[in-house]
Structure formats: C-alpha cells, structure tokens
Design a protein around this motif. Sequence first.
Motif, PDB file in Angstrom:
ATOM      1  N   LEU A 167     -14.450 -31.374  -9.608  1.00  0.00           N
ATOM      2  CA  LEU A 167     -14.060 -32.097 -10.811  1.00  0.00           C
ATOM      3  C   LEU A 167     -14.798 -33.435 -10.905  1.00  0.00           C
ATOM      4  O   LEU A 167     -15.159 -33.883 -11.989  1.00  0.00           O
ATOM      5  N   ARG A 168     -15.033 -34.050  -9.753  1.00  0.00           N
ATOM      6  CA  ARG A 168     -15.834 -35.280  -9.746  1.00  0.00           C
ATOM      7  C   ARG A 168     -17.184 -34.974 -10.405  1.00  0.00           C
ATOM      8  O   ARG A 168     -17.662 -35.739 -11.241  1.00  0.00           O
ATOM      9  N   ALA A 169     -17.751 -33.831 -10.039  1.00  0.00           N
ATOM     10  CA  ALA A 169     -19.033 -33.460 -10.623  1.00  0.00           C
ATOM     11  C   ALA A 169     -18.885 -33.081 -12.092  1.00  0.00           C
ATOM     12  O   ALA A 169     -19.745 -33.394 -12.913  1.00  0.00           O
ATOM     13  N   GLU A 170     -17.762 -32.433 -12.433  1.00  0.00           N
ATOM     14  CA  GLU A 170     -17.546 -32.043 -13.832  1.00  0.00           C
ATOM     15  C   GLU A 170     -17.457 -33.263 -14.753  1.00  0.00           C
ATOM     16  O   GLU A 170     -17.747 -33.168 -15.938  1.00  0.00           O
ATOM     17  N   GLN A 218     -14.889 -43.480  -5.682  1.00  0.00           N
ATOM     18  CA  GLN A 218     -13.884 -42.888  -4.787  1.00  0.00           C
ATOM     19  C   GLN A 218     -14.497 -41.697  -4.069  1.00  0.00           C
ATOM     20  O   GLN A 218     -13.811 -40.769  -3.664  1.00  0.00           O
ATOM     21  N   CYS A 219     -15.811 -41.721  -3.931  1.00  0.00           N
ATOM     22  CA  CYS A 219     -16.522 -40.679  -3.193  1.00  0.00           C
ATOM     23  C   CYS A 219     -17.340 -41.410  -2.145  1.00  0.00           C
ATOM     24  O   CYS A 219     -18.026 -42.367  -2.462  1.00  0.00           O
ATOM     25  N   SER A 220     -17.226 -40.978  -0.914  1.00  0.00           N
ATOM     26  CA  SER A 220     -17.953 -41.696   0.137  1.00  0.00           C
ATOM     27  C   SER A 220     -19.253 -40.984   0.508  1.00  0.00           C
ATOM     28  O   SER A 220     -19.822 -41.245   1.549  1.00  0.00           O
ATOM     29  N   GLU A 221     -19.707 -40.099  -0.365  1.00  0.00           N
ATOM     30  CA  GLU A 221     -21.007 -39.445  -0.175  1.00  0.00           C
ATOM     31  C   GLU A 221     -21.096 -38.792   1.204  1.00  0.00           C
ATOM     32  O   GLU A 221     -22.100 -38.871   1.880  1.00  0.00           O
ATOM     33  N   CYS A 239     -18.124 -31.483   1.044  1.00  0.00           N
ATOM     34  CA  CYS A 239     -18.024 -30.454   0.013  1.00  0.00           C
ATOM     35  C   CYS A 239     -19.237 -29.537   0.019  1.00  0.00           C
ATOM     36  O   CYS A 239     -19.126 -28.333  -0.179  1.00  0.00           O
ATOM     37  N   SER A 240     -20.411 -30.102   0.266  1.00  0.00           N
ATOM     38  CA  SER A 240     -21.640 -29.302   0.152  1.00  0.00           C
ATOM     39  C   SER A 240     -21.732 -28.256   1.253  1.00  0.00           C
ATOM     40  O   SER A 240     -22.423 -27.264   1.109  1.00  0.00           O
ATOM     41  N   ASP A 278     -24.004 -30.391  -3.722  1.00  0.00           N
ATOM     42  CA  ASP A 278     -23.659 -31.565  -2.935  1.00  0.00           C
ATOM     43  C   ASP A 278     -23.145 -32.640  -3.881  1.00  0.00           C
ATOM     44  O   ASP A 278     -23.923 -33.283  -4.576  1.00  0.00           O
ATOM     45  N   THR A 279     -21.848 -32.823  -3.906  1.00  0.00           N
ATOM     46  CA  THR A 279     -21.292 -33.820  -4.822  1.00  0.00           C
ATOM     47  C   THR A 279     -21.738 -35.219  -4.424  1.00  0.00           C
ATOM     48  O   THR A 279     -21.817 -36.114  -5.264  1.00  0.00           O
ATOM     49  N   ALA A 280     -22.077 -35.418  -3.149  1.00  0.00           N
ATOM     50  CA  ALA A 280     -22.631 -36.709  -2.741  1.00  0.00           C
ATOM     51  C   ALA A 280     -23.902 -37.001  -3.542  1.00  0.00           C
ATOM     52  O   ALA A 280     -24.112 -38.123  -4.001  1.00  0.00           O
ATOM     53  N   GLU A 281     -24.719 -35.975  -3.717  1.00  0.00           N
ATOM     54  CA  GLU A 281     -25.964 -36.144  -4.465  1.00  0.00           C
ATOM     55  C   GLU A 281     -25.659 -36.520  -5.916  1.00  0.00           C
ATOM     56  O   GLU A 281     -26.341 -37.352  -6.520  1.00  0.00           O
TER      57      GLU A 281
END
Lengths: 549, 351
Positions: A119-122, A162-165, A169-170, A178-181
């Motif tokens: 959802l962060r990515a969405e 609120q994402c620590s990369e 998830c990846s 990779d949501t960090a990306e």
Amino acid sequence: MAEKQPTPKEMLDRIDYQPPHVDWMETPLDIRKGMYCYAANPKSVATLGLPNARPWNPLDADWKLPENWQQIIHEGFKERLERFRSVKVFMDICVRCGACADKCHYFIGTGDPKNMPVLRAELLRSVYRNDFTRLGKLLGKANGARPLTLDVLKEWWYYLFQCSECRRCSLFCPYGIDTAEITIFGRELLNLVGLNIDWIATPVSNCYMNGNHLGIQPHAFKDMLDFFVDDIEEKTGVKVAPKYMKKGADILFITPSGDVFADPGTYTAMGYMMLFHYLEEKYGLDVTWSTYASEGGNFGFFTSHETMKRLNAKMYAEAKRLGVKWILGGECGHMWRVINQYMDTMNGPADFLDVPVNPITGTRFESARSTKMVHITEFTADLIRNGKLDLDPARNDHLKVTYHDSCNPSRGMGLFEEPRYVINNVCKHFYEMPANTIREQTFCCGSGAGLNAGENMELRLSGGLPRANAVKHVHEKYGVNMLACVCAIDRAALPTLMDYWVPEVQVTGVHELVANALNLPGQAERTTNLRGEDLEELKAQAEGETDEG
Amino acid sequence: MNRKYVTAFVAVFVLFLVAWAGVSIGLQWLFGVVIPYLAVLLFAVGFVRRVMGWSRSAVPFAIPTTGGQAKSLPWIAYSRLDNPSSKWEVVGRMAFEILTFRSLFRNTRTKMQAGSLFYQLEIFLWVGALAFHYAFLTVLLRHTRFFTEPVLWPIQILENIDSFFRVEILYPGIQFGLPAVYLSGLVLLAAVVYLALRRVLIPSVRYISIASDWFPLLLIFGIAFSGVLMRYVTKVDINAAKQLTMGLVTFRPTVPDGIGAVFYIHLFLVCVLLAYFPHSKLMHLAGVFLSPTRNLRADTRAYRHINPWNHPVHLHTYQEYEDEFREKMVEAGLPVDKPLDASAEANADKE
Ligand code: SF4
Ligand code: SF4
C-alpha cells in the motif's frame, strides 16, 4: 516529546491488523504526533542548495510549496521512470497478492494498513496510473488511479517517512518488488518541492560542510578521540595513539561519527582504536583516521541519489589525497549498502588504490577488488582465523549474547557469517534469535533511514516491536543480556528500544566485544571492561542469575 | 458489497453478453476472425512496447536483494542462489524464481498472541499460485493442438498425462460418455476460485485489491468456465472449431457453420484478455525477468557496475574544508596541506 508516551501494554493493545471498512483511498490522512519527524531547518536545505528552503510545519494546512509543485513532481516522476528501471517495472507489475503485507515492521508494530509495503507503494502507483498509463487515464478510479492532490502529497510524505528502507518486503515479493526502492525514489521527488525532515537534512548539511553528520569540527573530533585514549589507558594501562590524516599510511579507516559521540557506540570506537594499536605494535600496521572523511554513514542516501553521491565522494577523495593503499570501513548499516551497491558506480573507479590485502595474514580480499573497501568484521574475522589476535574471551563470560543483523548489510550485502564468527571467538555464550527474525529475514531496529529522531519516538518504538519481541524471546529462554550489532544507528536506537520493551538487555557493537577480549601488549591487569564495570562483580552477578534459573 | 469486484464482475458479464448477442445476430466473422486478429495484434504490439519501455530505462545501480551469505572470505560458504556472484548463479536464481516461485515460498503469516509475535509458514498462496500458473500453462500448451496440423508429439504426450484421470460411466443406456477429463482445466478453475476467495476473505488482501485485480481473475474464470462448458456439456463441434482456428493461423480465415455460441464467447473473452494483458499487472510475466533486485549479480564490490547517467555533482573538497578550519586544525596538531602563513598570503592575494 509533547505527548505522553503510551506504555508497552497500551501499545500492544492498540495493534489491530483488521483494516478499516472504507476504501484506502477514502481513508483521510491523520498526521499524528509521535509518528512524524520535524520539517527540515531551512538553513540546512539552503547549505546543500536543495530546492525550496523555508520554514514549514507538517501540522499546518499550508506547506508552502512552490506554485507549480504538481508540475515539478510530474516531471520529476517522468524523468526518474527513465532513470530507474526498478521504479518503472515496480510501478507496472505488482499483482497485489499481499505476500509483502505483513512483512513490514512498521505494519506489524502499528497495524496501520498504509504501512503495508504494497500500500505504501500504491500511494505512488495510484498517481502513476493516473499520469502515465492509458488505462488509468481512461478509467480513473475504477482502475485504481487518482490525481496528485495536496492531500495525496501529504500522504506520501507521511508514509515515505515511515519506511526505513529495510528491504524486508522485497525478500518476500515474488517479483522482488522493493518498496525501499520506491521510498528512495519517492523521497527524491518530495525533495524536489522541499519536503524533507530535519533529522536527515541537518546531518547531511553537517556532513557536507564538516565531514560528519554531527557537525563535529576537526579539532573537536580529535578531542573526542583523545578522550577515548585516556579512557583506554585508564582501563588497560596502555596508551594508544590514533593517527590523523597520515599521508602514505597503509589503510584509511572510516566509521560512522555516531560512535564517536554517544554511548554505547563510543566503546565500539575505543574497540577499533585498541585493535589498531595492537596491530601496529605487533605487526606494524599503519592505519589512519581522517576528520574530513569522518563519516561512514550517509544520510544523503535518504535524500536523493545526487546527495548520496556528494557525501560519499569524500571517501575516495580522501583516500587518494592521503595515498593510502585501501580503505577499511567500520560497523555501520546503511553505510555498507552504499559502499557495496553504490560507491564504486557513483564515485569509482578507485584505480588509485590497491586491491585490499591484509598485510598481516596475506589475505587478498578478492570480493572487494574493485571497490577497495573492506568491512571491519571481514578484516577481524580474517585475523582471528589466522591466529593473529591474542584473545581472552573469559572477560566476556558474564555475557549472554545475541546478534541483530542490520537490514542493509543483510539484504543489501549479505554479511552474515563474519560478525558471527568474530562474536563466537570472543564470547562463550551466544544464542540466535528465531530464524524468521534474523539473517536475511531480520527485522529493522525501527529507526533506520534517518528516522531515529526524538519526536517520532512512538513510530520508532512500534516499528522496533518485532525486533524487541525476538530479543525478549531469547532473553526469557536463555537469559540473553547483550544484544550485539554492527550498526551505529542500531547502537543509538536499540538501547531506547530495549529500555522500553526488554529493559534487561543492553546493546553493544561487535568490536567492543573484541576489544574486551583482546590482550594488549604491555597491558595492566584488566579488572574492568571498557564500560568501567568490574569484571569480578559482573561474573558473580551472572553466576547468581544462572543459579537461580 | 465491495464496489471493486462488482465493477469487474459487471465488466466481464457485459463482455459475455456482447459476444452472445453478437453471435446471435450473425456477427460470426467479427467475433471469429476480425476480433481475434485485432486482439493478437494489440497483444503483440502492446507487449513489445511495454518491454521495450522497461528496457529503455537505465539500470543505474546493481541493487540485488541479497537473501544469503555473500561471497567474501574463501573459507566462508556463500549462498549461490540468494547471493549470486556469477552469471550462472543469477540464471539459477531466476530459474528458481520463475519456475518455482521461490520468494513466495518464504511466505509467512504474522500473528500476535498475548503480546508475542509469531511467524507461521503460509504455504497456501504459493500452492495456489503454482497450481494456477502451471494449469494455465498446460491449458495454453494444449490449445496449440488447434493451431497445428498434425498436432505436435510433445503436446500429445502432455495431453495424455493431463488426462490420465478418466471419468467414464459406461452403463448401457446412460452412456455418460465424458471425454477424457483434463485435470489442468479443473485445477485452473479451482485455483482461480481460491485466488478470488482469498481476495474476499483475507482482510488485508481485500483492502489492497482494486478492480484491476478482480477483472483478470473473473475474466480467466469466464474463459476457463466457458471452456469446460464446451468440452463437457454443450459439446462444441471440435472439427468445425479447428477449421476456424487453422484458418486463422494459415491466413485463410473461414467461418464454418454450427460451432455454437459458447465457442465464440470463449474466444471473445480470450481476445479481451490478450488485448488487456499488456496494459495490466499481468505483465509481471515479462517484468519478473527485468526485476533489478533479482536479475543482477551481487558482486558489486568486485566488479564496477556502470551507471549510464552518472550525473556530476557539487563536492565540498578537502581544500575548501581545510581553508575553513586550518587555524583550528593547526592548533589541535592536525596535519594540513598548506601551512598557516602561506595560506594567509594566498588569501590576501585573492582579496
Ligand atoms: S508481494 Fe510483491 S506483488 Fe505481492 S503485493 Fe507485495 S509488492 Fe505486490
Ligand atoms: S522497506 Fe522495510 S520499512 Fe519499507 S515498506 Fe519494506 S518492509 Fe516496510
């Protein structure tokens, strides 16, 4: 902190993994105190020449954006789709299978559905569909598309910080999304309109001008190490002599400045100094520190790729100026992702350096032959393996140690065995946390990627819950009382986390453990550890505890 | 009710009606020839354009997700599949990802009980996804029998394996002569139902699903269902159908009489899937091959990865740094490049 901190029990009771019944696009944004970091100081933004330096407050309705902010973001988005295949592919192929959903420590700790990586990515993907895909333009909301409004932008800001990369998830995504990306990319976009946080922007500006995140000036940096020299002498009877910017030294040593500044990192810094002293006395190894390149960490990485490159450039520049053979890097998390996956590409080739060879053991670090930078646990593991260190692990006998894999050396490098090998050679009692919480599946400390500020403490404590929970497990099961790590942010963040969730457990760097076990030539009787605690007392205490249990 | 799957359901239903109505009013040529050609064209062009679009984007950094020990010191065993350091190891990693959905196999479910977190193995999505994909693949391959004459022998073998499970009720009188049952079709249907159910029943998955997650699922359900219907219930004239499909691939299209509406509905839904494919998440089929966290070597300290747009940036040089702090550095006994008095003169010259 303004608000009262919830107690651990309140925090746990609040967690609810049931998402709301309203559609996520309809759920209004609630910027909560304790969950966000303060806006960047305009001075820092200006020093770096980044856009839109001005005071602003996330709680205000008006974020003082440039007039044409929508256009800036749209064009920045478009440009980066061409620059980063990762972003473009990840925007297109997510099937929303949900495999990543409960893998994020922020989701596990807060239950906020927008902290599910997908959802962060969405949040960004919905705008991508609207702006860059035909079906999205055609079908709009029915196809999950939405235009970029001010509320959407605010939502980006709130959840991208609120994402620590950490990339957990990846690991689980069937396509490696990779949501960090996506967060890295999204923060880069936010920077284009001046939406950064102070805990990142100010360290970056400090590092740019003064050589390290804390803004320690050269003379003060030396003062701090001098203070450690006295401390080491007091505890071991040996006077070590760190060298500064010595031209023609064998090795340039670079480590995060956090360890020079605050406990318990300081003991790790002392550990490095003792190790280098030992190697110099015994084998004539010549290691130098630099105040210009006195930062291993790189908060530029949390700002934009360009900013990361600007800060990182100092490592090679200083190595070249000093004419060293190669670079040795201290214990740090994101620093090592930058060195491993970015440095050579951005600022290489480092053809003025040699392929790193440990002159004491003759080991050639083939795996670092282009970047020419070696991790201190690789270096120490090699020394121990070749029997080059005189160690007395009994001085760590009172410890029951577990090891926290930092996210970046885990999922952005693959450094698992070296630190464990070192720990097992300097400590007798070592216990692993459960398999789903270590190595490549490790959980973040909750404070990575520039989120270790004070004002977002609630976010940090909830994000650190999965880690703390696993520590608690081994504490209860084996009596673990020491959490080792190879990351300066961990050393700054984990003590707070432990205090909150598992107060019986302390935090240490791996090289503090090494130094406590290391016999220095000509040392006095070692009656205390580096923290100044009496070893006999600690041992008696530990035995007492074991007897009870 | 959830608006999103209603939207998708209505869309698929409308498509069904369109095909039915079309064939009823005699538009066999449109649905049997024109639309299939168009759909294949849209698929091919769309697919190639999307992949080309991805390929055109740069890969500035090598960012594999490392899921195991790196190759470092020679006496430390490293993880060839999860931290591949050679091309062949990457091929191995990708093969396992694509053929066995290895990352998905790691899946766990997080549970909180009495303040403690548990991570249970969650194998169902992996099983369901594998069943779905392999069934889909088998069905797809079996369909090549409609486009080849004679049918290729590997396909015949595949058909034999797929239909090892026969249901034949041969009582005199009720010759319920089911043709050999193809397992793949039924598995496909079951897997689609499972994938759809988890989108309804698992709250977090329900929350993240959008209409474009529902649409392909329902569409594929429609395709598989109409296929099964044709085979076991309405008994479409296979020879006539094959005449039509052979006509398409040999570019001598014909529309034989009496194939039956279900066939055209089936074909139309397939056409919609083909046309929709390049614009949807179904492109993960191709995207997974291009995913930079999976398809790159994790040897970035040993070999330099080249960034095609490595932009120059402003640096704060050592000289600038020393100029700012020289006095303090000298006072603290730190070495400097330019002694104090020399630099004072140089500064005086500048001003
Ligand atoms: S695991 Fe990957 S494909 Fe599945 S929802 Fe998460 S990002 Fe999307
Ligand atoms: S990178 Fe880490 S913090 Fe960010 S979404 Fe993924 S799991 Fe969560």
